[in-house]
Design a protein around this motif. Structure first.
Motif, PDB file in Angstrom:
ATOM      1  N   GLN A   1       0.845  -1.193   0.000  1.00 34.05           N
ATOM      2  CA  GLN A   1       0.000   0.000   0.000  1.00 34.05           C
ATOM      3  C   GLN A   1       0.877   1.238   0.000  1.00 34.05           C
ATOM      4  O   GLN A   1       1.824   1.355   0.759  1.00 34.05           O
ATOM      5  CB  GLN A   1      -0.890  -0.007   1.237  1.00 34.05           C
ATOM      6  CG  GLN A   1      -1.853   1.167   1.315  1.00 34.05           C
ATOM      7  CD  GLN A   1      -3.193   0.817   0.708  1.00 34.05           C
ATOM      8  OE1 GLN A   1      -3.391  -0.275   0.262  1.00 34.05           O
ATOM      9  NE2 GLN A   1      -4.099   1.768   0.708  1.00 34.05           N
ATOM     10  N   ASN A   2       0.583   2.197  -0.894  1.00 39.59           N
ATOM     11  CA  ASN A   2       1.322   3.447  -0.929  1.00 39.59           C
ATOM     12  C   ASN A   2       0.389   4.563  -1.338  1.00 39.59           C
ATOM     13  O   ASN A   2      -0.808   4.353  -1.538  1.00 39.59           O
ATOM     14  CB  ASN A   2       2.526   3.343  -1.883  1.00 39.59           C
ATOM     15  CG  ASN A   2       2.137   2.920  -3.279  1.00 39.59           C
ATOM     16  OD1 ASN A   2       1.429   3.637  -3.965  1.00 39.59           O
ATOM     17  ND2 ASN A   2       2.580   1.734  -3.692  1.00 39.59           N
ATOM     18  N   SER A   3       0.968   5.770  -1.438  1.00 43.27           N
ATOM     19  CA  SER A   3       0.138   6.948  -1.683  1.00 43.27           C
ATOM     20  C   SER A   3      -0.452   6.980  -3.080  1.00 43.27           C
ATOM     21  O   SER A   3      -1.429   7.676  -3.324  1.00 43.27           O
ATOM     22  CB  SER A   3       0.977   8.223  -1.464  1.00 43.27           C
ATOM     23  OG  SER A   3       2.090   8.231  -2.347  1.00 43.27           O
ATOM     24  N   ARG A   4       0.119   6.221  -4.015  1.00 42.90           N
ATOM     25  CA  ARG A   4      -0.354   6.291  -5.391  1.00 42.90           C
ATOM     26  C   ARG A   4      -1.249   5.132  -5.797  1.00 42.90           C
ATOM     27  O   ARG A   4      -1.949   5.209  -6.787  1.00 42.90           O
ATOM     28  CB  ARG A   4       0.849   6.370  -6.344  1.00 42.90           C
ATOM     29  CG  ARG A   4       1.535   7.714  -6.343  1.00 42.90           C
ATOM     30  CD  ARG A   4       2.698   7.732  -7.296  1.00 42.90           C
ATOM     31  NE  ARG A   4       3.809   6.928  -6.808  1.00 42.90           N
ATOM     32  CZ  ARG A   4       4.969   6.779  -7.436  1.00 42.90           C
ATOM     33  NH1 ARG A   4       5.143   7.368  -8.582  1.00 42.90           N
ATOM     34  NH2 ARG A   4       5.933   6.050  -6.925  1.00 42.90           N
ATOM     35  N   SER A   5      -1.206   4.028  -5.084  1.00 44.89           N
ATOM     36  CA  SER A   5      -2.034   2.887  -5.431  1.00 44.89           C
ATOM     37  C   SER A   5      -2.518   2.200  -4.164  1.00 44.89           C
ATOM     38  O   SER A   5      -1.837   2.198  -3.137  1.00 44.89           O
ATOM     39  CB  SER A   5      -1.255   1.895  -6.300  1.00 44.89           C
ATOM     40  OG  SER A   5      -0.180   1.334  -5.581  1.00 44.89           O
ATOM     41  N   GLN A   6      -3.701   1.602  -4.268  1.00 43.07           N
ATOM     42  CA  GLN A   6      -4.318   0.898  -3.146  1.00 43.07           C
ATOM     43  C   GLN A   6      -4.176  -0.601  -3.362  1.00 43.07           C
ATOM     44  O   GLN A   6      -4.453  -1.110  -4.450  1.00 43.07           O
ATOM     45  CB  GLN A   6      -5.791   1.274  -3.041  1.00 43.07           C
ATOM     46  CG  GLN A   6      -6.519   0.603  -1.873  1.00 43.07           C
ATOM     47  CD  GLN A   6      -7.969   0.983  -1.823  1.00 43.07           C
ATOM     48  OE1 GLN A   6      -8.454   1.710  -2.685  1.00 43.07           O
ATOM     49  NE2 GLN A   6      -8.677   0.494  -0.833  1.00 43.07           N
ATOM     50  N   LEU A   7      -3.721  -1.299  -2.325  1.00 42.43           N
ATOM     51  CA  LEU A   7      -3.579  -2.747  -2.399  1.00 42.43           C
ATOM     52  C   LEU A   7      -4.925  -3.395  -2.094  1.00 42.43           C
ATOM     53  O   LEU A   7      -5.437  -3.315  -0.981  1.00 42.43           O
ATOM     54  CB  LEU A   7      -2.520  -3.229  -1.409  1.00 42.43           C
ATOM     55  CG  LEU A   7      -2.267  -4.740  -1.364  1.00 42.43           C
ATOM     56  CD1 LEU A   7      -1.703  -5.222  -2.696  1.00 42.43           C
ATOM     57  CD2 LEU A   7      -1.318  -5.087  -0.227  1.00 42.43           C
ATOM     58  N   LEU A   8      -5.513  -4.053  -3.109  1.00 44.94           N
ATOM     59  CA  LEU A   8      -6.813  -4.699  -2.945  1.00 44.94           C
ATOM     60  C   LEU A   8      -6.687  -6.161  -2.538  1.00 44.94           C
ATOM     61  O   LEU A   8      -7.584  -6.690  -1.873  1.00 44.94           O
ATOM     62  CB  LEU A   8      -7.617  -4.600  -4.254  1.00 44.94           C
ATOM     63  CG  LEU A   8      -7.904  -3.199  -4.793  1.00 44.94           C
ATOM     64  CD1 LEU A   8      -8.741  -3.293  -6.044  1.00 44.94           C
ATOM     65  CD2 LEU A   8      -8.605  -2.348  -3.744  1.00 44.94           C
TER      66      LEU A   8
ATOM     67  N   GLN B   1      -4.925  -0.870  -7.226  1.00 42.55           N
ATOM     68  CA  GLN B   1      -5.858   0.047  -7.859  1.00 42.55           C
ATOM     69  C   GLN B   1      -5.334   1.474  -7.760  1.00 42.55           C
ATOM     70  O   GLN B   1      -4.946   1.931  -6.685  1.00 42.55           O
ATOM     71  CB  GLN B   1      -7.230  -0.026  -7.196  1.00 42.55           C
ATOM     72  CG  GLN B   1      -8.288   0.848  -7.881  1.00 42.55           C
ATOM     73  CD  GLN B   1      -9.647   0.684  -7.250  1.00 42.55           C
ATOM     74  OE1 GLN B   1      -9.777   0.646  -6.034  1.00 42.55           O
ATOM     75  NE2 GLN B   1     -10.683   0.582  -8.059  1.00 42.55           N
ATOM     76  N   THR B   2      -5.268   2.154  -8.902  1.00 40.37           N
ATOM     77  CA  THR B   2      -4.954   3.581  -8.958  1.00 40.37           C
ATOM     78  C   THR B   2      -6.169   4.317  -9.508  1.00 40.37           C
ATOM     79  O   THR B   2      -7.217   3.717  -9.771  1.00 40.37           O
ATOM     80  CB  THR B   2      -3.731   3.837  -9.847  1.00 40.37           C
ATOM     81  OG1 THR B   2      -4.037   3.458 -11.204  1.00 40.37           O
ATOM     82  CG2 THR B   2      -2.534   3.028  -9.366  1.00 40.37           C
TER      83      THR B   2
ATOM     84  N   GLU C   1     -13.586  -7.916  -8.769  1.00 32.30           N
ATOM     85  CA  GLU C   1     -14.898  -7.379  -9.130  1.00 32.30           C
ATOM     86  C   GLU C   1     -15.166  -6.070  -8.393  1.00 32.30           C
ATOM     87  O   GLU C   1     -15.689  -5.111  -8.977  1.00 32.30           O
ATOM     88  CB  GLU C   1     -15.982  -8.403  -8.818  1.00 32.30           C
ATOM     89  CG  GLU C   1     -17.369  -7.975  -9.290  1.00 32.30           C
ATOM     90  CD  GLU C   1     -18.412  -9.032  -9.029  1.00 32.30           C
ATOM     91  OE1 GLU C   1     -19.169  -9.373  -9.938  1.00 32.30           O
ATOM     92  OE2 GLU C   1     -18.460  -9.518  -7.872  1.00 32.30           O
ATOM     93  N   ASN C   2     -14.810  -6.009  -7.119  1.00 34.90           N
ATOM     94  CA  ASN C   2     -14.993  -4.765  -6.359  1.00 34.90           C
ATOM     95  C   ASN C   2     -14.123  -3.645  -6.902  1.00 34.90           C
ATOM     96  O   ASN C   2     -14.517  -2.477  -6.910  1.00 34.90           O
ATOM     97  CB  ASN C   2     -14.676  -5.006  -4.884  1.00 34.90           C
ATOM     98  CG  ASN C   2     -15.671  -5.932  -4.223  1.00 34.90           C
ATOM     99  OD1 ASN C   2     -16.811  -6.040  -4.659  1.00 34.90           O
ATOM    100  ND2 ASN C   2     -15.254  -6.622  -3.165  1.00 34.90           N
ATOM    101  N   GLY C   3     -12.920  -4.007  -7.347  1.00 39.13           N
ATOM    102  CA  GLY C   3     -12.038  -2.985  -7.899  1.00 39.13           C
ATOM    103  C   GLY C   3     -12.516  -2.448  -9.228  1.00 39.13           C
ATOM    104  O   GLY C   3     -12.262  -1.284  -9.571  1.00 39.13           O
ATOM    105  N   LEU C   4     -13.218  -3.282 -10.004  1.00 38.38           N
ATOM    106  CA  LEU C   4     -13.729  -2.832 -11.302  1.00 38.38           C
ATOM    107  C   LEU C   4     -14.870  -1.836 -11.155  1.00 38.38           C
ATOM    108  O   LEU C   4     -15.055  -0.969 -12.015  1.00 38.38           O
ATOM    109  CB  LEU C   4     -14.201  -4.027 -12.119  1.00 38.38           C
ATOM    110  CG  LEU C   4     -13.114  -4.943 -12.693  1.00 38.38           C
ATOM    111  CD1 LEU C   4     -13.741  -6.193 -13.278  1.00 38.38           C
ATOM    112  CD2 LEU C   4     -12.281  -4.222 -13.742  1.00 38.38           C
ATOM    113  N   LEU C   5     -15.648  -1.986 -10.082  1.00 47.33           N
ATOM    114  CA  LEU C   5     -16.787  -1.083  -9.881  1.00 47.33           C
ATOM    115  C   LEU C   5     -16.313   0.334  -9.592  1.00 47.33           C
ATOM    116  O   LEU C   5     -15.258   0.525  -8.992  1.00 47.33           O
ATOM    117  CB  LEU C   5     -17.645  -1.592  -8.712  1.00 47.33           C
ATOM    118  CG  LEU C   5     -18.327  -2.955  -8.920  1.00 47.33           C
ATOM    119  CD1 LEU C   5     -19.027  -3.378  -7.640  1.00 47.33           C
ATOM    120  CD2 LEU C   5     -19.301  -2.916 -10.083  1.00 47.33           C
ATOM    121  N   PRO C   6     -17.042   1.397  -9.994  1.00 45.99           N
ATOM    122  CA  PRO C   6     -18.306   1.351 -10.744  1.00 45.99           C
ATOM    123  C   PRO C   6     -18.110   1.440 -12.249  1.00 45.99           C
ATOM    124  O   PRO C   6     -19.075   1.564 -12.994  1.00 45.99           O
ATOM    125  CB  PRO C   6     -19.025   2.591 -10.218  1.00 45.99           C
ATOM    126  CG  PRO C   6     -17.907   3.568 -10.010  1.00 45.99           C
ATOM    127  CD  PRO C   6     -16.708   2.764  -9.572  1.00 45.99           C
TER     128      PRO C   6
END
Length: 901
Positions: free
Chosen positions: A247-254, A279-280, A384-389
């Motif tokens: 996890q960092n400031s530019r991307s979220q670790l899903l 996810q960015t 699937e959660n990362g693809l939404l919305p």
């Protein structure tokens, strides 16, 4: 009529408020934000408090005696004015919180922390600060003015019919601003100074030691291929790569799971690694990293140690011998979900499941094998959660009560005979009984539908072999209407040649089964489609290559004038990096002559000059001496220069005497007006003298060399030059160019002559010259070619590709950016580069400064204001040796680009 003391006091108070309001509004415009603890806020609060405290009623002062007068005044106002009551409530909350923090920090320790004056000032004006941030301050001041009879004497500031409304109106602007929050534990990471940005970057990636090590988009250049592919692999810091997996400031670790197996090649074994989903703002990314690469710091240290201990020929062999298998970098996967069309999921009873990613071009990525325990389903859920919305899986995962997300319940009809081969009626289900997955091996195909790309055409579905679709345990009745439509059109795309580019068919118009002989026609249609796609791909590749070649040719033509065609980047460079030492300098003399000019220039270009011999070498570099002169000839030049300097010195000193006399005697000015050409010469030189005196007194005042006597020498050199070049005159900054020459040469006449030679080039940088525009244009071209990523950032963040922030760099040859010792090194490199690399070496130094901090600039997304602030704060803190090394490498890169035609 003269102002009374009260009027003067009111005017003074008003000027103070005006000054602070102007400062805040300018800060808001230039920096686009104002912090709540800014020094401008503290000053404004103090100025407002002075106005509010002026002329309070004596009776009220006696009541409020012993406390903060304006706070007590606000409490009185709050009894009948709600906005003041809101401010008081917030102030009390903040004070109680500060008191609690103070007690928890101090405790009973005898070593209590000392609070700064800044913190004390903030707490002193707390209610005014809160009223400002809550946008109530202007209203409260206006209310005090309207009810001034209750609180103020007649001569008070707020009781004045003019000054009171002016104060309220002045505060409307600051109250309209949105201020960033007061400093908390994480605030120091939002607007740090330049040195903190540099330190933070060093801690984060340890990349500044070698300039810029982060992955970057390659510049426009030609690379010669060799047998050793490792040398041409993109240099990626192992530590940076491993940190990017978290996890960092530019991307979220899903999602993250270790010991996920991947078979990178058909003939290779499965390798365990770390699978992660990130996810960015723009996209989702799947990464898989072999376990052997996860200890990034240890690997980086092993690489550095190997690079130091072994020669380039044995380096790769040594790495393999030490167990450092760099081939694992080739196995690592980084997949952008925008490039993926299908997810093939295979589940077996004895394993956790396998995932195969299929790209838009039909290419399959290496299979990803999940361990047992529902990890495949967990990954699909996070995906699937990362693809939404903006996107979804088709078909979607089902939501089952009590279990959460589960795989779609795909139903399949089977005959009783198929289910129970033994034929027992008691155990055989009726004809058409449906059973669900989970009892045997099942396969799924998910399609990724995204709002950012068009829906999948039928020609893309055709790229996948028909058996893969027809063999899946699907039936049109197993899906809802929407999924039946998808399945129906997949079948149609496989069975009907005409449906390749046909629109979706209605759900209730299911086509009849296609005869087997029509597969031949379908095959020809697929072949035609593939041929068309192949031609389009080849055509696009060709025209892209052609555009690249044309661009390259234009660049070479434009940049060819910036560097010398001859490249001196030879193996001797390593020996020359020690520079021009005293021993080497003496060895170049024969019969009191310096015989090898090229060797001098080359050595200094790569390594500089030893400080003890600079006073001997610099006159050659600046053109005061020519190479090959004997000692006698050099002495003659020195004598001639001295005589000429003293003659000019006497002339302008005589004129200065006349000017001083004229200024003391006003009658002399009237007499001199009879000769206008001479009231013009004297006025022009007098104006220049005033400018010189002003700059000389503040030129490098902290440097030990510039005592009163040496400042006088500096003035003599400067005035002598201006007297001889009145058409040019004195321009601010010239003293900065003379000062280092005087420090090295310590002789007025020789310094004057060398400065005249230096000004032949530098004079064009001043306002009356045209070199500055050329510098900016060339910088734009260089960075566009050599670092397109940086160019795009500069272009998008307010478009500061005009490079105006480099103005002072070019004007003074980076003298204000460096300490004196580094200035000496940079200047002598610029002078020698003219003869052996580039007459425009200042451009490459400027570009090297930007490149040295490129990661910091990119990471913080700096705009024009940010980059000006950053480089102003970094003045005299740069690593000149590293910057010069980068500049020489940039020159070599451009020379190589032009050479490889």
């Amino acid at each position: 009529m003269a102002n009374t003391p009260d009027e003067e006091t009111k005017d003074r108070l008003l000027r103070g408020v005006k000054k602070e309001v102007k400062q805040i509004m300018e800060e808001a415009v230039t920096r686009k934000f104002v912090h709540e603890d800014s020094g401008s806020i503290i000053s404004l609060c103090a100025a407002v408090e002075a106005c509010l405290s002026h002329g309070l009623k004596r009776s009220l002062v006696s009541i409020l005696k012993g406390g903060n007068t304006t706070v007590s005044l606000l409490k009185q106002v709050a009894k009948g004015y709600p906005p003041a009551g809101e401010v008081i409530t917030k102030v009390q909350e903040i004070e109680s919180r500060l008191e609690a923090n103070k007690k928890s920090m101090n405790g009973d320790s005898p070593n209590k922390p000392q609070y700064s004056i800044r913190a004390a000032l903030q707490q002193r004006h707390l209610w005014i600060r809160v009223a400002l941030f809550e946008k109530h301050l202007a209203k409260i001041v206006e209310h005090l003015h309207e009810n001034c009879g209750k609180y103020y004497e007649k001569e008070a500031y707020l009781a004045d019919p003019v000054h009171g409304p002016i104060l309220a109106s002045l505060l409307v602007g600051p109250c309209a601003l949105d201020y960033s929050k007061m400093k908390t534990a994480d605030h120091y990471w939002t607007d740090p100074p330049a040195d903190e940005l540099v330190q933070r970057h060093r801690i984060h990636s340890n990349a500044l030691a070698s300039g810029a090590n982060s992955p970057r988009r390659p510049g426009l250049q030609v690379k010669k291929t060799t047998g050793n592919t490792d040398e041409h692999r993109t240099a990626v810091s192992a530590r940076d790569y491993v940190e990017s997996l978290h996890q960092n400031s530019r991307s979220q670790l899903l999602y993250g799971k270790n010991n996920v197996l991947v078979q990178p090649k058909e003939d290779a074994e499965q390798i365990p690694g770390y699978l992660s989903l990130h996810q960015t703002l723009e996209h989702l990314t799947i990464k898989w990293t072999p376990n052997q690469l996860m200890n990034g710091a240890a690997m980086e240290e092993a690489e550095e140690e190997t690079d130091k201990r072994f020669t380039p020929q044995n380096r790769n062999r040594a790495k393999r011998k030490n167990g450092h298998k760099v081939i694992y970098w080739d196995y690592a996967l980084t997949v952008n979900l925008e490039d993926i069309v299908y997810l093939h999921c295979h589940q077996q009873p004895d394993c956790g499941g396998t995932l195969v990613l299929v790209g838009q071009d039909g290419v399959q990525y290496p299979p990803i094998h999940f361990p047992c325990g529902g990890h495949l389903l967990a990954f699909l859920t996070c995906l699937e959660n990362g693809l939404l919305p903006r996107g979804l899986l088709d078909p979607p995962l089902w939501l089952q009560r009590g279990k959460g997300k589960v795989l779609p319940k795909l139903k399949r009809k089977s005959s009783a005979q198929q289910l129970n081969p033994g034929g027992s009626e008691s155990t055989s289900p009726k004809e058409g009984t449906q059973i669900f997955e989970g009892e045997e091996a099942t396969d799924y195909v998910f399609r990724i539908i995204s709002a950012f790309k068009p829906d999948i055409d039928h020609d893309e579905a055709i790229l996948h072999s028909p058996p893969k679709f027809t063999n899946f345990p699907w039936s049109l009745k197993d899906f809802g209407p929407r999924h039946q439509l998808i399945r129906q059109n997949l079948v149609q795309s496989l069975h009907s040649p005409k449906s390749v580019y046909a629109p979706l068919s209605p759900v209730n118009e299911l086509s009849s089964p296609t005869p087997h002989h029509q597969w031949a026609e379908q095959g020809s249609s697929i072949k035609l489609l593939c041929d068309t796609m192949r031609k389009q791909i080849i055509s696009r590749a060709f025209y892209g290559w052609l555009a690249h070649c044309r661009h390259l040719r234009t660049v070479r033509t434009h940049l060819s004038g910036l560097v010398h065609p001859e490249i001196i980047w030879s193996e001797q460079r390593q020996n020359e990096e020690q520079g021009m030492t005293e021993e080497k300098w003496r060895s170049l003399f024969q019969d009191d002559r310096v015989i090898d000019e090229k060797e001098v220039m080359r050595s200094i270009y790569f390594g500089g000059v030893q400080h003890e011999i600079r006073h001997e070498v610099w006159p050659y570099l600046l053109g005061h001496y020519q190479f090959g002169l004997t000692e006698k000839e050099r002495n003659e030049i020195d004598e001639s220069t001295r005589i000429n300097f003293e003659q000019i010195l006497a002339e302008w000193m005589a004129v200065e005497t006349i000017i001083n006399q004229r200024e003391r005697d006003t009658q002399a000015a009237k007499v001199s007006s009879d000769n206008s050409s001479d009231n013009d010469l004297l006025d022009s030189f007098s104006l220049n003298l005033h400018r010189i005196d002003k700059d000389v007194q503040r030129c490098d005042r902290n440097y030990f060399f510039f005592t009163t006597a040496n400042l006088e020498k500096l003035r003599n050199v400067m005035c002598t030059y201006v007297w001889e070049h009145l058409d040019v005159g004195y321009v601010q900054g010239m003293c900065d160019l003379v000062a280092p020459l005087l420090v090295i040469l310590e002789d007025e006449a020789k310094t004057y002559n060398c400065f005249c030679e230096l000004m032949k080039r530098m004079c064009k940088n001043f306002p009356h010259g045209g070199a500055m525009d050329n510098h900016f244009a060339n910088m734009r071209s260089l960075i566009q070619i050599l670092d397109s990523e940086m160019f795009e950032l500069m272009h998008q963040n307010g478009d500061y590709t005009h490079f105006y922030f480099c103005y002072r760099w070019f004007l003074l040859d980076f003298k204000r950016e460096l300490v004196y010792d580094d200035t000496f090194s940079v200047w002598e490199t610029i002078w020698t580069a003219k003869h052996c690399a580039s007459a425009n070496f200042v451009l490459f130094i400027a570009l090297a400064l930007v490149e040295y901090y490129r990661d910091i600039i990119l990471d913080n997304n700096m705009d024009f204001t940010d980059i000006i602030k950053f480089f102003n704060e970094m003045a005299e803190r740069h690593d000149a040796k590293a910057v010069l090394k980068i500049a020489r490498e940039l020159v070599h890169k451009v020379q190589t680009l032009i050479e490889n035609k």
